[in-house]
Design an enzyme around this catalytic site. Structure first.
Site, PDB file in Angstrom:
ATOM      1  N   GLY A  11      -3.344   2.979  -7.781  1.00 26.24           N
ATOM      2  CA  GLY A  11      -3.831   3.665  -6.578  1.00 26.24           C
ATOM      3  C   GLY A  11      -4.309   5.068  -6.919  1.00 26.24           C
ATOM      4  O   GLY A  11      -3.676   5.757  -7.703  1.00 26.24           O
ATOM      5  N   ARG A  72      -7.156  -2.266 -10.688  1.00 26.71           N
ATOM      6  CA  ARG A  72      -5.928  -2.996 -11.001  1.00 26.71           C
ATOM      7  C   ARG A  72      -6.347  -4.130 -11.943  1.00 26.71           C
ATOM      8  O   ARG A  72      -7.458  -4.643 -11.844  1.00 26.71           O
ATOM      9  CB  ARG A  72      -5.269  -3.513  -9.730  1.00 26.71           C
ATOM     10  CG  ARG A  72      -4.810  -2.340  -8.847  1.00 26.71           C
ATOM     11  CD  ARG A  72      -3.658  -2.671  -7.950  1.00 26.71           C
ATOM     12  NE  ARG A  72      -2.884  -1.490  -7.594  1.00 26.71           N
ATOM     13  CZ  ARG A  72      -3.142  -0.697  -6.541  1.00 26.71           C
ATOM     14  NH1 ARG A  72      -4.138  -0.966  -5.733  1.00 26.71           N
ATOM     15  NH2 ARG A  72      -2.392   0.349  -6.310  1.00 26.71           N
ATOM     16  N   GLY A 102       0.566   5.565 -11.292  1.00 24.97           N
ATOM     17  CA  GLY A 102       1.894   5.387 -10.712  1.00 24.97           C
ATOM     18  C   GLY A 102       2.783   4.524 -11.597  1.00 24.97           C
ATOM     19  O   GLY A 102       2.486   4.320 -12.784  1.00 24.97           O
ATOM     20  N   ASP A 103       3.856   4.008 -11.018  1.00 22.59           N
ATOM     21  CA  ASP A 103       4.849   3.302 -11.847  1.00 22.59           C
ATOM     22  C   ASP A 103       4.280   2.044 -12.500  1.00 22.59           C
ATOM     23  O   ASP A 103       4.617   1.732 -13.649  1.00 22.59           O
ATOM     24  CB  ASP A 103       6.133   3.000 -11.059  1.00 22.59           C
ATOM     25  CG  ASP A 103       5.888   2.169  -9.821  1.00 22.59           C
ATOM     26  OD1 ASP A 103       4.716   2.068  -9.386  1.00 22.59           O
ATOM     27  OD2 ASP A 103       6.857   1.629  -9.268  1.00 22.59           O
ATOM     28  N   SER A 105       1.221   1.602 -13.523  1.00 21.21           N
ATOM     29  CA  SER A 105       0.414   2.069 -14.661  1.00 21.21           C
ATOM     30  C   SER A 105       1.311   2.474 -15.827  1.00 21.21           C
ATOM     31  O   SER A 105       0.957   2.289 -16.994  1.00 21.21           O
ATOM     32  CB  SER A 105      -0.440   3.267 -14.238  1.00 21.21           C
ATOM     33  OG  SER A 105      -1.226   2.904 -13.137  1.00 21.21           O
ATOM     34  N   THR A 125       0.236   9.813  -7.771  1.00 25.82           N
ATOM     35  CA  THR A 125       0.344   8.884  -6.637  1.00 25.82           C
ATOM     36  C   THR A 125       0.772   9.670  -5.407  1.00 25.82           C
ATOM     37  O   THR A 125       1.582  10.594  -5.528  1.00 25.82           O
ATOM     38  CB  THR A 125       1.359   7.752  -6.901  1.00 25.82           C
ATOM     39  OG1 THR A 125       1.712   7.150  -5.641  1.00 25.82           O
ATOM     40  CG2 THR A 125       2.643   8.233  -7.543  1.00 25.82           C
ATOM     41  N   ILE A 126       0.233   9.289  -4.255  1.00 25.24           N
ATOM     42  CA  ILE A 126       0.622  10.012  -3.033  1.00 25.24           C
ATOM     43  C   ILE A 126       2.032   9.618  -2.587  1.00 25.24           C
ATOM     44  O   ILE A 126       2.595  10.235  -1.702  1.00 25.24           O
ATOM     45  CB  ILE A 126      -0.365   9.752  -1.859  1.00 25.24           C
ATOM     46  CG1 ILE A 126      -0.337   8.287  -1.418  1.00 25.24           C
ATOM     47  CG2 ILE A 126      -1.769  10.198  -2.231  1.00 25.24           C
ATOM     48  CD1 ILE A 126      -0.961   8.069  -0.043  1.00 25.24           C
ATOM     49  N   ASP A 127       2.599   8.573  -3.220  1.00 26.52           N
ATOM     50  CA  ASP A 127       3.871   8.028  -2.722  1.00 26.52           C
ATOM     51  C   ASP A 127       5.096   8.851  -3.113  1.00 26.52           C
ATOM     52  O   ASP A 127       6.162   8.686  -2.531  1.00 26.52           O
ATOM     53  CB  ASP A 127       4.052   6.590  -3.232  1.00 26.52           C
ATOM     54  CG  ASP A 127       2.896   5.685  -2.833  1.00 26.52           C
ATOM     55  OD1 ASP A 127       2.286   5.954  -1.779  1.00 26.52           O
ATOM     56  OD2 ASP A 127       2.605   4.723  -3.563  1.00 26.52           O
ATOM     57  N   ASP A 129       7.002   8.518  -5.658  1.00 25.17           N
ATOM     58  CA  ASP A 129       8.053   7.524  -5.924  1.00 25.17           C
ATOM     59  C   ASP A 129       8.339   7.351  -7.415  1.00 25.17           C
ATOM     60  O   ASP A 129       8.789   6.298  -7.844  1.00 25.17           O
ATOM     61  CB  ASP A 129       7.646   6.167  -5.310  1.00 25.17           C
ATOM     62  CG  ASP A 129       6.347   5.635  -5.890  1.00 25.17           C
ATOM     63  OD1 ASP A 129       5.655   6.380  -6.602  1.00 25.17           O
ATOM     64  OD2 ASP A 129       6.024   4.466  -5.625  1.00 25.17           O
ATOM     65  N   ARG A 154      -0.289  15.020  18.504  1.00 22.77           N
ATOM     66  CA  ARG A 154       0.644  15.733  19.379  1.00 22.77           C
ATOM     67  C   ARG A 154      -0.087  16.338  20.587  1.00 22.77           C
ATOM     68  O   ARG A 154       0.425  16.306  21.704  1.00 22.77           O
ATOM     69  CB  ARG A 154       1.348  16.834  18.587  1.00 22.77           C
ATOM     70  CG  ARG A 154       2.378  17.602  19.375  1.00 22.77           C
ATOM     71  CD  ARG A 154       3.016  18.666  18.500  1.00 22.77           C
ATOM     72  NE  ARG A 154       4.097  18.151  17.695  1.00 22.77           N
ATOM     73  CZ  ARG A 154       5.312  17.887  18.158  1.00 22.77           C
ATOM     74  NH1 ARG A 154       5.591  18.035  19.438  1.00 22.77           N
ATOM     75  NH2 ARG A 154       6.253  17.441  17.363  1.00 22.77           N
ATOM     76  N   MET A 169       1.670   6.034   4.809  1.00 22.53           N
ATOM     77  CA  MET A 169       1.790   5.290   3.549  1.00 22.53           C
ATOM     78  C   MET A 169       3.059   5.694   2.785  1.00 22.53           C
ATOM     79  O   MET A 169       3.893   6.432   3.294  1.00 22.53           O
ATOM     80  CB  MET A 169       0.557   5.526   2.703  1.00 22.53           C
ATOM     81  CG  MET A 169      -0.647   4.735   3.164  1.00 22.53           C
ATOM     82  SD  MET A 169      -2.026   5.034   2.042  1.00 22.53           S
ATOM     83  CE  MET A 169      -3.061   3.640   2.410  1.00 22.53           C
ATOM     84  N   ARG A 171       4.253   3.220   0.177  1.00 22.42           N
ATOM     85  CA  ARG A 171       4.773   1.977  -0.432  1.00 22.42           C
ATOM     86  C   ARG A 171       6.256   1.814  -0.089  1.00 22.42           C
ATOM     87  O   ARG A 171       6.615   1.861   1.066  1.00 22.42           O
ATOM     88  CB  ARG A 171       4.514   1.962  -1.936  1.00 22.42           C
ATOM     89  CG  ARG A 171       3.042   1.962  -2.275  1.00 22.42           C
ATOM     90  CD  ARG A 171       2.647   0.788  -3.120  1.00 22.42           C
ATOM     91  NE  ARG A 171       3.238   0.850  -4.434  1.00 22.42           N
ATOM     92  CZ  ARG A 171       2.570   0.645  -5.557  1.00 22.42           C
ATOM     93  NH1 ARG A 171       1.291   0.368  -5.532  1.00 22.42           N
ATOM     94  NH2 ARG A 171       3.184   0.673  -6.710  1.00 22.42           N
ATOM     95  N   GLU A 187      10.408  13.175  16.563  1.00 23.62           N
ATOM     96  CA  GLU A 187      11.702  12.843  17.181  1.00 23.62           C
ATOM     97  C   GLU A 187      12.489  11.875  16.308  1.00 23.62           C
ATOM     98  O   GLU A 187      13.694  11.942  16.202  1.00 23.62           O
ATOM     99  CB  GLU A 187      11.504  12.176  18.552  1.00 23.62           C
ATOM    100  CG  GLU A 187      11.361  13.136  19.696  1.00 23.62           C
ATOM    101  CD  GLU A 187      10.074  13.931  19.614  1.00 23.62           C
ATOM    102  OE1 GLU A 187       9.078  13.416  19.071  1.00 23.62           O
ATOM    103  OE2 GLU A 187      10.074  15.085  20.078  1.00 23.62           O
TER     104      GLU A 187
HETATM  105  P1  ADP Z   1       0.301   2.095  -9.665  1.00 19.51           P
HETATM  106  O1  ADP Z   1       0.077   2.591 -11.060  1.00 19.51           O
HETATM  107  O2  ADP Z   1      -0.373   2.927  -8.634  1.00 19.51           O
HETATM  108  O3  ADP Z   1       1.768   1.833  -9.390  1.00 19.51           O
HETATM  109  P2  ADP Z   1      -0.140  -0.814  -9.929  1.00 19.51           P
HETATM  110  O4  ADP Z   1       1.287  -1.161  -9.712  1.00 19.51           O
HETATM  111  O5  ADP Z   1      -1.176  -1.614  -9.255  1.00 19.51           O
HETATM  112  O6  ADP Z   1      -0.474   0.697  -9.532  1.00 19.51           O
HETATM  113  O7  ADP Z   1      -0.403  -0.866 -11.506  1.00 19.51           O
HETATM  114  C1  ADP Z   1      -1.667  -0.518 -12.019  1.00 19.51           C
HETATM  115  C2  ADP Z   1      -1.994  -1.387 -13.213  1.00 19.51           C
HETATM  116  O8  ADP Z   1      -1.038  -1.165 -14.267  1.00 19.51           O
HETATM  117  C3  ADP Z   1      -1.928  -2.888 -12.987  1.00 19.51           C
HETATM  118  O9  ADP Z   1      -3.065  -3.388 -12.365  1.00 19.51           O
HETATM  119  C4  ADP Z   1      -1.797  -3.403 -14.414  1.00 19.51           C
HETATM  120  O10 ADP Z   1      -3.034  -3.410 -15.069  1.00 19.51           O
HETATM  121  C5  ADP Z   1      -0.904  -2.348 -15.050  1.00 19.51           C
HETATM  122  N1  ADP Z   1       0.482  -2.828 -15.037  1.00 19.51           N
HETATM  123  C6  ADP Z   1       1.339  -2.892 -13.987  1.00 19.51           C
HETATM  124  N2  ADP Z   1       2.520  -3.452 -14.342  1.00 19.51           N
HETATM  125  C7  ADP Z   1       2.420  -3.762 -15.661  1.00 19.51           C
HETATM  126  C8  ADP Z   1       3.283  -4.370 -16.639  1.00 19.51           C
HETATM  127  N3  ADP Z   1       4.517  -4.775 -16.303  1.00 19.51           N
HETATM  128  N4  ADP Z   1       2.823  -4.505 -17.892  1.00 19.51           N
HETATM  129  C9  ADP Z   1       1.593  -4.092 -18.238  1.00 19.51           C
HETATM  130  N5  ADP Z   1       0.725  -3.526 -17.366  1.00 19.51           N
HETATM  131  C10 ADP Z   1       1.110  -3.355 -16.105  1.00 19.51           C
END
Ligand code: ADP
Length: 319
Positions: A11, A72, A102-103, A105, A125-127, A129, A154, A169, A171, A187
């Site tokens: 993302g 992705r 993000g995670d 990636s 990532t904006i999340d 997380d 508001r 958002m 996630r 609230e």
């Molecule tokens: P983000 O990085 O925002 O969390 P994604 O979870 O869609 O986004 O992951 C981005 C890309 O990272 C995936 O499309 C894939 O190419 C790669 N990726 C994700 N998980 C794995 C993994 N377990 N092993 C190798 N590459 C991964």
């Protein structure tokens, strides 16, 4: 080491461009060559790789999105896909890689590091997380986008005396909802980290209305479920006129805030420093305003912390 690569993946988030700029400029400052890999891991496999110069990253620090585009890529989750990626890197003479994302990636980056290819992750990532960093690049901009939107809601909520549900958002993380809810004086804030009883929330809304409260704003993190469903339930069970706003992808765009630009610049530069120092398989982050790093494995093994104290505060301030 003479040549490094940089890519953005998963993302997108405002501030990714500032991070790319920092990687490129810091690397060139240290006499390295930098290659941009377009479209994340998909572009890596396909060899969509081009040399970046100082000027390639001019005039992007203030722009949302990512000049390297993102994608992705399922194939990269397989050992064969990863091998294709490493072959492309070798073909272009790239000796180390910075992955901004993000995670998901970072799991890809971890795989590259495990196969002996030096890789450093920069959390974008904006999340908010990612464990091992207090803030991710893009979170502050998204937070301010939500605040702006809710301020506007508001105004109309006050005029019409309605209940407003705003889905944001994040996630599986509630940070964006929590920070925005606190900043907006919502609230009620619903986040996936806390099991809230809908019956209690409905009772509270009814009590507030009976006390003469004219309108209510409820911020719902997408990880809790659909804001539309929650709005429907509130309308049915309270008889209060309820409207739902799903903010959606406006939260992913926009010019990055000063905080995000500074964070991206510091983290991008640190990633290059780590590569120059011979590190690999690390993720950079910020903790107590200090730039830090942890192994990707360690960062991904933890659960991102949830600020329970802030959640409690939001309740105390919205009585
Ligand atoms: P983000 O990085 O925002 O969390 P994604 O979870 O869609 O986004 O992951 C981005 C890309 O990272 C995936 O499309 C894939 O190419 C790669 N990726 C994700 N998980 C794995 C993994 N377990 N092993 C190798 N590459 C991964």
């Amino acid at each position: 080491m003479k040549r490094i690569g940089v890519l953005t993946s998963g993302g997108d988030a405002p501030g990714m461009n500032a991070a790319i700029r920092a990687v490129v400029r810091k690397a060139i400052y240290h006499n390295l060559e930098v290659y941009g890999i377009y479209y994340g891991y998909q572009g890596l496999i396909n060899g969509e790789i081009e040399k970046l110069e100082l000027g390639s990253v001019g005039d992007i620090i203030h722009r949302g999105g990512t000049m390297l585009y993102t994608a992705r890529c399922e194939e990269f989750k397989t050992p064969e896909g990863q091998q294709k990626g490493i072959e492309q890197l070798k073909k272009f003479g790239i000796e180390a890689l910075v992955v901004i994302g993000g995670d998901g990636s970072f799991r890809g980056a971890e795989k590259l590091a495990e196969q002996g290819f030096p890789t450093i992750g920069v959390p974008g990532t904006i999340d908010n997380d990612i464990p091992g960093t207090d803030f991710t690049i893009g979170f502050d901009t998204a937070l301010n986008t939500v605040i702006n939107a809710v301020d506007k809601i508001r105004d109309t909520a006050t005029s019409h005396e309605r209940t407003y549900v705003v889905e944001v958002m994040g996630r599986d993380a509630g940070d964006l909802a929590l920070w925005a809810g606190l900043a907006d004086g919502a609230e009620t804030i619903l986040v996936p980290e806390v099991d809230e009883n809908m019956e209690e929330i409905i009772k509270r809304l009814k009590r507030g209305h009976a006390r003469g409260k004219k309108h209510s704003i409820i911020v719902v993190a997408e990880g809790v479920g659909s804001g539309v469903d929650i709005g429907r339930q509130i309308q049915e069970e309270t008889d209060l006129e309820t409207r739902v706003t799903v903010l959606g992808h406006v939260q992913r765009g926009g010019s990055p805030t000063g905080r995000d630009r500074v964070l991206a610049s510091r983290l991008g530069a640190k990633a290059v420093e780590l590569l120059l120092a011979g590190e690999a398989g690390q993720v950079v982050g910020i903790e107590n305003n200090q730039i830090v790093y942890h192994s990707i494995e360690e960062a991904l093994a933890k659960k991102p912390p949830f600020q329970q104290d802030m959640y409690q505060l939001s309740k105390e301030l919205s009585i």
